[in-house]
Design a protein around this motif. Sequence first.
Motif, PDB file in Angstrom:
ATOM      1  N   ASP A  47       0.806  -1.231   0.000  1.00  0.00           N
ATOM      2  CA  ASP A  47       0.000   0.000   0.000  1.00  0.00           C
ATOM      3  C   ASP A  47       0.836   1.277   0.000  1.00  0.00           C
ATOM      4  N   ARG A  48       1.754   1.293   0.937  1.00  0.00           N
ATOM      5  CA  ARG A  48       2.560   2.498   1.166  1.00  0.00           C
ATOM      6  C   ARG A  48       3.381   2.849  -0.084  1.00  0.00           C
ATOM      7  N   TYR A  60     -12.079  19.570   6.593  1.00  0.00           N
ATOM      8  CA  TYR A  60     -10.802  19.867   5.933  1.00  0.00           C
ATOM      9  C   TYR A  60     -10.495  21.354   5.937  1.00  0.00           C
ATOM     10  N   LEU A  79      -3.402  14.250   0.066  1.00  0.00           N
ATOM     11  CA  LEU A  79      -3.613  14.567   1.483  1.00  0.00           C
ATOM     12  C   LEU A  79      -3.115  13.440   2.376  1.00  0.00           C
ATOM     13  N   ASP A  80      -3.296  12.204   1.905  1.00  0.00           N
ATOM     14  CA  ASP A  80      -2.937  11.045   2.717  1.00  0.00           C
ATOM     15  C   ASP A  80      -1.440  10.783   2.760  1.00  0.00           C
ATOM     16  N   HIS A  81      -0.685  11.485   1.946  1.00  0.00           N
ATOM     17  CA  HIS A  81       0.754  11.231   1.871  1.00  0.00           C
ATOM     18  C   HIS A  81       1.509  12.309   2.659  1.00  0.00           C
ATOM     19  N   THR A  88       1.635  17.176   3.034  1.00  0.00           N
ATOM     20  CA  THR A  88       1.364  17.920   4.258  1.00  0.00           C
ATOM     21  C   THR A  88       1.666  19.394   4.053  1.00  0.00           C
ATOM     22  N   GLN A 114       1.122   4.013  -2.990  1.00  0.00           N
ATOM     23  CA  GLN A 114       0.731   5.403  -2.822  1.00  0.00           C
ATOM     24  C   GLN A 114       1.881   6.314  -3.247  1.00  0.00           C
ATOM     25  N   THR A 163      -7.275  13.699  -2.500  1.00  0.00           N
ATOM     26  CA  THR A 163      -7.297  12.886  -1.282  1.00  0.00           C
ATOM     27  C   THR A 163      -6.014  12.065  -1.172  1.00  0.00           C
ATOM     28  N   LEU A 164      -5.567  11.550  -2.309  1.00  0.00           N
ATOM     29  CA  LEU A 164      -4.317  10.788  -2.354  1.00  0.00           C
ATOM     30  C   LEU A 164      -3.149  11.650  -1.870  1.00  0.00           C
TER      31      LEU A 164
END
Lengths: 124, 460
Positions: free
Chosen positions: B111-112, B288, B232-234, B238, B115, B229-230
Amino acid sequence: MNPPQKGDAMSEYMYLFRGGEIPVAQRSAENMQAHLQKWRDWIQALSQQGTFITGQPLQTGGQVVAGSAKVITDGPFAEGKEIVGGYLIVRAADLAEAVEMSKGCPIFEHGGSVEVRAIQPFPL
Amino acid sequence: MTDTDTVNQLVDHFFRHESGKLVSLLTRVFGLHHLDLVEDVVQSAMLQALETWKLQGVPRDPAGWMYRVARNKALDLVRRRHVADRLASEFVRYQAGSLDRQHAFDHLFLDREMQDSQLRMMFACCHPDLPAESQIALTLKILCGLSTLEIARALLTTEANIKKRIARAKRKFAAQEVRFEVPTGGALKRRLASVYAVLYLLFNEGYNSSHPSELIRRDLCEEAIRLCTLLLDHPMGTNPQTPALLALMLFHAARFDARFDTDGGILLLEEQDRSRWNTERIARAAFYLGASAAGETASRYHLEAGIAAHHALAPSFADTDWAAILRLYDWLIRMHPSPVYDLNRAIVVAQIAGPDAGIAAIEAATRLEALKHYHLLDATLGELHLRAGRPERARAHFRAAMKGTLSQAEQRLLARKLTDCDTVPATRTKEGHHAHGRGHAAGVSAGSHHHTTPARAGAQ
């Protein structure tokens, strides 16, 4: 859950699929998924009628063994459109019904064909 | 496998999204300069999935199944020396330290890493050295799995044009001018700005009500939300601008269903049934937006999200805090001057001080010269003249606006407005749908109200 089964008067028929691949220019992810979904919907409908028995795709390639000398030749052994790409076995009252049922197959969308053959019943 | 009692359905756009993931993953192995080869491998894996699953049914883990097929096809390619010699150097180093190639491949499927691969691809597609029009086409092709024909339809241009844009970008990749990596430090910040701009444009292409097809538009918006979203999740995403941009998209997307009546006709902001707004999306957007309130500076995405929040959270059209919205527009225009913002600000002015004040604001905004042929400018002027009781002038503007749009829905709305012009003297004194005054419609552009396409406007 068990799909409703038709009675003993039914015979088994084999659908042999040839051709019907999506043309190269139309092979977008979305088109491929939509086409796949049509196949699944069709087979699902056959299952719900209790007529679907089994189905398998065949890989391309393979070899042909022929003659008393058992000569082995590599495939493909015919034109692309003539290669059997898979089969399906269904239950139907007669050939006419089996043929009618095959008309819902999405293979026709891209110029493919279905050969409908009765499976020789095992003599009791 | 042939258990046909199972639902046997894939989630929407499964192939499309998997294709984006697999192309990104395999690019880690082969390098950006082999992008064509990677795309071929992925397409052939999808074809094999189609041919197998259509008769056997969809396996329990379709993504894993497709990954293994793509991996084996890729391993076949690697075994041929001439390709192996030109593998991405990073992968060769990596694989030398692990047990074998297959293991090295499988590691990338985690997964990691998956991404991370997609993020690298996003940064590559939005590389600032690529022409802006190539960036968006490439993102849609590679990360969203759209075909060139589908992209052409989405961006209202020809397939030949899209092919040209993509080929231009791929030439840069082939020449190894773009590295397949997530940049660090100051370079990361600059690259993020470029990614935001592409995602923002992608969303606007979809949200813009001029497009003839509702379905395509929605897809573009959903893809922009997914990619954001992808990001944001990484950890690399940030940055307070990421949640701000996502909030902005979600506030707007929450109104998707309410923007049209059952016949596909456009409903203006003040006509929309607010109970049809997607409250789950509004709540996420608000979350958000809250999360984006970090750091020293507010970006244009923060300000636009703030404006969208005022609309989405207002209990009714009449109870909208127009004064607060006007302040946000003033701030936005100081930071990022744009004729489209000027136009939207004028609509807000009309809301507060009446149609003539709105018209005066339009006339005072010299930048609006650039929008002379923009149909929403005419539509807005038409609406304001109509409200001010000048149906003749309104009619001329509505007719001009009609010439400027391909969208049937917009045509129908403008035709409806022309009918209003005929009835305006009769209904002026009555309370009702066409009455004007406080709390009335914000013009034809309310369909995409306060939503702007600065790049498009800037190009004029």
